[in-house]
Structures are given as structure tokens and as C-alpha cells.
Design an enzyme around this catalytic site. Sequence first.
Site, PDB file in Angstrom:
ATOM      1  N   ASP A   1     -11.002 -17.979  15.761  1.00 31.43           N
ATOM      2  CA  ASP A   1      -9.771 -18.541  16.346  1.00 31.43           C
ATOM      3  C   ASP A   1      -8.531 -17.743  15.923  1.00 31.43           C
ATOM      4  O   ASP A   1      -7.679 -17.418  16.751  1.00 31.43           O
ATOM      5  CB  ASP A   1      -9.605 -20.017  15.934  1.00 31.43           C
ATOM      6  CG  ASP A   1     -10.638 -20.912  16.590  1.00 31.43           C
ATOM      7  OD1 ASP A   1     -11.496 -20.402  17.321  1.00 31.43           O
ATOM      8  OD2 ASP A   1     -10.594 -22.141  16.364  1.00 31.43           O
TER       9      ASP A   1
ATOM     10  N   LYS B   1      -6.457 -20.852  22.374  1.00 28.60           N
ATOM     11  CA  LYS B   1      -7.631 -20.134  22.882  1.00 28.60           C
ATOM     12  C   LYS B   1      -8.648 -21.066  23.529  1.00 28.60           C
ATOM     13  O   LYS B   1      -8.611 -22.295  23.321  1.00 28.60           O
ATOM     14  CB  LYS B   1      -8.306 -19.367  21.730  1.00 28.60           C
ATOM     15  CG  LYS B   1      -8.830 -20.285  20.609  1.00 28.60           C
ATOM     16  CD  LYS B   1     -10.270 -20.673  20.742  1.00 28.60           C
ATOM     17  CE  LYS B   1     -10.679 -22.054  20.468  1.00 28.60           C
ATOM     18  NZ  LYS B   1     -10.621 -22.901  19.452  1.00 28.60           N
TER      19      LYS B   1
ATOM     20  N   SER C   1      -4.762 -25.212  15.301  1.00 28.03           N
ATOM     21  CA  SER C   1      -4.619 -24.866  13.875  1.00 28.03           C
ATOM     22  C   SER C   1      -4.459 -23.359  13.711  1.00 28.03           C
ATOM     23  O   SER C   1      -3.617 -22.889  12.941  1.00 28.03           O
ATOM     24  CB  SER C   1      -5.818 -25.374  13.057  1.00 28.03           C
ATOM     25  OG  SER C   1      -7.019 -24.795  13.511  1.00 28.03           O
TER      26      SER C   1
ATOM     27  N   LEU D   1      -8.356 -26.403  21.355  1.00 29.35           N
ATOM     28  CA  LEU D   1      -7.692 -25.223  21.935  1.00 29.35           C
ATOM     29  C   LEU D   1      -7.067 -24.343  20.846  1.00 29.35           C
ATOM     30  O   LEU D   1      -6.170 -23.544  21.120  1.00 29.35           O
ATOM     31  CB  LEU D   1      -6.637 -25.646  22.963  1.00 29.35           C
ATOM     32  CG  LEU D   1      -7.154 -26.401  24.182  1.00 29.35           C
ATOM     33  CD1 LEU D   1      -6.022 -26.702  25.162  1.00 29.35           C
ATOM     34  CD2 LEU D   1      -8.259 -25.631  24.907  1.00 29.35           C
TER      35      LEU D   1
ATOM     36  N   GLY E   1      -5.472 -30.629  17.537  1.00 30.13           N
ATOM     37  CA  GLY E   1      -6.804 -31.131  17.206  1.00 30.13           C
ATOM     38  C   GLY E   1      -7.641 -31.429  18.431  1.00 30.13           C
ATOM     39  O   GLY E   1      -8.339 -32.439  18.487  1.00 30.13           O
ATOM     40  N   SER E   2      -7.595 -30.545  19.441  1.00 27.86           N
ATOM     41  CA  SER E   2      -8.315 -30.813  20.699  1.00 27.86           C
ATOM     42  C   SER E   2      -9.226 -29.675  21.121  1.00 27.86           C
ATOM     43  O   SER E   2      -9.692 -29.648  22.248  1.00 27.86           O
ATOM     44  CB  SER E   2      -7.327 -31.058  21.840  1.00 27.86           C
ATOM     45  OG  SER E   2      -6.518 -32.149  21.535  1.00 27.86           O
TER      46      SER E   2
ATOM     47  N   GLU F   1      -6.459 -21.173   7.874  1.00 29.52           N
ATOM     48  CA  GLU F   1      -7.548 -21.870   8.574  1.00 29.52           C
ATOM     49  C   GLU F   1      -8.581 -22.415   7.581  1.00 29.52           C
ATOM     50  O   GLU F   1      -9.153 -23.477   7.797  1.00 29.52           O
ATOM     51  CB  GLU F   1      -8.247 -20.892   9.527  1.00 29.52           C
ATOM     52  CG  GLU F   1      -7.557 -20.718  10.863  1.00 29.52           C
ATOM     53  CD  GLU F   1      -7.923 -21.833  11.836  1.00 29.52           C
ATOM     54  OE1 GLU F   1      -7.281 -22.903  11.781  1.00 29.52           O
ATOM     55  OE2 GLU F   1      -8.839 -21.634  12.640  1.00 29.52           O
TER      56      GLU F   1
END
Length: 388
Positions: free
Chosen positions: A204, A10, A146, A143, A140-141, A193
Site C-alpha cells: 500500500d 489504491k 492508512s 482503499l 478503514g475501507s 503502516e
Amino acid sequence: MEVRCRAPGKIILAGEHAVVHGAAAIAASIDLYTEVHISLRPSGQEDELIELDLKDMGLNLSWPCSQLKEVLGDCSAHGSVLMSCTSEKLELLSGLVAQKNIPQENVQLNSGLYAFLFLYTSILGYKPGKTIVTSELPMGSGLGSSASFCVALSGALIALSEGFSLKIKEKKDQFSFEKNVLELVSKWAFEGERIVHGKPSGIDNTVSTFGNMIKFKKELKTTSSMTPLNSTTPLKMLITDTRVGRNTKSLVSSVSERALRHPDTMSSVFNAINSISDELALLVESPAADKAAVSEKEEKLMELMQMNQGLLQCIGVSHESIETVVRTTMKEKLVSKLTGAGGGGCVLTFVPTLLSAAVTEKVISELEKCGFRCFMVEVGGPGVQVFP
Ligand SMILES: Nc1ncnc2c1ncn2[C@@H]1O[C@H](COP(=O)(O)OP(=O)(O)OP(=O)(O)O)[C@@H](O)[C@H]1O
Ligand SMILES: C[C@@](O)(CCO)CC(=O)[O-]
Ligand SMILES: [Mg+2]
């Protein structure tokens, strides 16, 4: 029995971090997916294992079902019985992962492994099986790697859990979940999460489950509210991955600490971000009949993104690398904002409809010279999908 399930990453157009503190946020799915394939093995054999193959990382892990049962105890696992991971259970899960001697460079994976063991054993119990994970998302950026991992995993596990019938979608070799099952998938993913993030808002996992574009608000005392948004014009986004590693959990807690130090000031900032999300939601759904109206709409959208970036900087989640992207794109009058938790990771640049390909290429080339990686994404595709 086997199933394949995929869930999208996302972008957050407005409202990250503030959403954790009750403000509205706008998110949309993108066309990059995490895919989970689970094949169950027959029970009642010796040496039964729960295996996890993280293909992108070349990591293959397994736990004997008997060991998991001994450590975690008997459980009445079922997809329909939602539960949260207690701190005692998390401790037990961390012991089970610690035995695997994960290489130091992959240590950030641990929380994902706890989430895997928690979701698998809570939904399917100790049924032996092999889970294969692949992802198109940078991990881990910002987007939502996770959430897409937790949604795809929960979807596959629920599809294999007894008593869930899947509806075949007309004309497509694909199954869909009923709406109430989708809600359950999202709730399980939220529990995953919570293991990865500590204090997620739920935006998310919600957008990864339902797809498209949503306005999301976490009601502080009760449940969350989610409103689907119908964008009347296509939104083209350039994503720049600064390749600066960061961790959502620590960024979310740093914002909470700042909010404790400056409650009134931070609350005003969260309110301002809430107004940006409200205005953006109205804007994306507003009609734009001709080119002039589209341009006007795009100008407003860019202004809102720019204000949001300023406020994200003010709450301490920007980063030198993000500021470099903002400055570089601004040379061509393009607006950028961080997306997700910030602190590095990915930055969004809005690409106006009339922007020439030459200018886009020039901007990309300058960003890549800084060592960043650029790519275009389609905004607002499907949510979780399940394949037989
Ligand atoms: N494909 C995957 N397999 C296993 N674990 C994963 C996978 N993708 C993500 N994770 C887990 O999620 C962690 C990254 O989550 P984090 O929330 O910090 O970043 P993100 O979700 O990419 O960004 P954001 O939350 O800002 O959108 C990883 O360190 C890992 O523990
Ligand atoms: C930073 C944050 O707002 C978005 C991460 O994608 C955290 C959350 O809402 O859970
Ligand atoms: Mg995340």
C-alpha cells in the site's frame, strides 16, 4: 516554512492478504487523495506545540514539545535516518494519546495518531509546527487510507527535513522527489503502516508513493520487489463502499492464524493467488489491437478477479455485504471482488468498455438500495506529490 503533500489511495486488483505471505499482488493508485499541510513555527518560544488538525473529523490535538521530549527522550531525528517504532516507544505514544480523551466513536484513530507522533518526532524531532490533514478516502475501507496518510505525512516531513532538495517539475506548480528520496518516503510510510497494521506487506505504501500500477512481491527474507506495469487498455472500476467497518490489522492476523492452523492448505491457496497475480500482470500489459481483442482481454481479467474473490472467501476475509455486491453485480454478468483487507469495506466491480450507461446505472441503483455507496475511480494516476 511550510509544505503541502498529497498521496493517493489504491485498489488491489489481485493478491491482497496472500502478499503478506510472499505471493505477488497487483495494485494501482486511484484519484482520491489524503493531503497533509505542515507549517513549522519558529523554535525558541515559550509554549511550543506540535499540533494536529484532523479536519474531516473535527479533531484538533496538540502536545507541548517539552512534554514530548520528556516522555520520548532526546532523539537524533533526521529524515535520512530510518528507524522502527519499538514496542516500548509504542507504549509511550499510547500514553500521550490516551491523555487526549479521544471520543469513543473515533477510537480506531488511535493507531493513526501513534503513527503521526512517531513519524513527526522521528523525522523532525521536537520542532514546533501545525499539521493539517484532509482526506477524500473513506477511512478503514480497503482503499489504503492508512498508507496514503503515512505517505503524505512522511513526504511533507521529509520535504521539511534539512538537507533534502526538491526538484521543480517543469511547467507545473509542483515539486517532485528524486527517486532515492521517494524510496525513503515509502520506507518511512512503511514504518507508520507497521504501527497501524502490525504486519503490512508494504504494497500500500509503495503504490501510494510511486503511483500508477505495480506488481509487488515481498521477498520473505530480503527486501521487496516492485515492478511498474503499463496497462495497454484503460481499466474502469466501480467501487462500492459497503459501509461495513473493519480493521486491516485484525483481518491480517486472522489470516495468519488460519495459516498456522492449516499450513499446507493455506500455502496452496497463496500459491494459487500468486498465479492469478502473475497472469493478471501479463494480461494488463498484453496488446489488444481491436474491439474483439479488448473484449477477450476483459473476459480473462474478469475471470481472474472472480477466482481471486473465491479464494479470498476461502481464506475467511469476505463478508455478507461483500457477497451481496458480488451477487447483485453478477445479475448483469459483472464481476466483483473485495479490495484491500476485506471483512466489509470496499468492493471493486470491473466495468467492461462496451457496458452501456443504462446497465451501469441500473447496477448502481440496486447497490444503493442495499444501503451501499457507489463511485467510479480513475485507475493508475500519480503517486506522492509535493507543493510549495
Ligand atoms: N486521514 C487520516 N488521519 C488519521 N488517521 C488515519 C487517516 N486515514 C487513516 N488513518 C488511520 O488508519 C486506520 C485505517 O487503516 P486500515 O489499514 O485499517 O484501513 P485502510 O487503510 O483504509 O484499508 P486497507 O489497509 O485495507 O487498504 C484508521 O483507523 C486510522 O487510525
Ligand atoms: C490485506 C493487505 O494485503 C492489503 C491491504 O490493503 C495487507 C498488506 O498487504 O499489508
Ligand atoms: Mg491500511
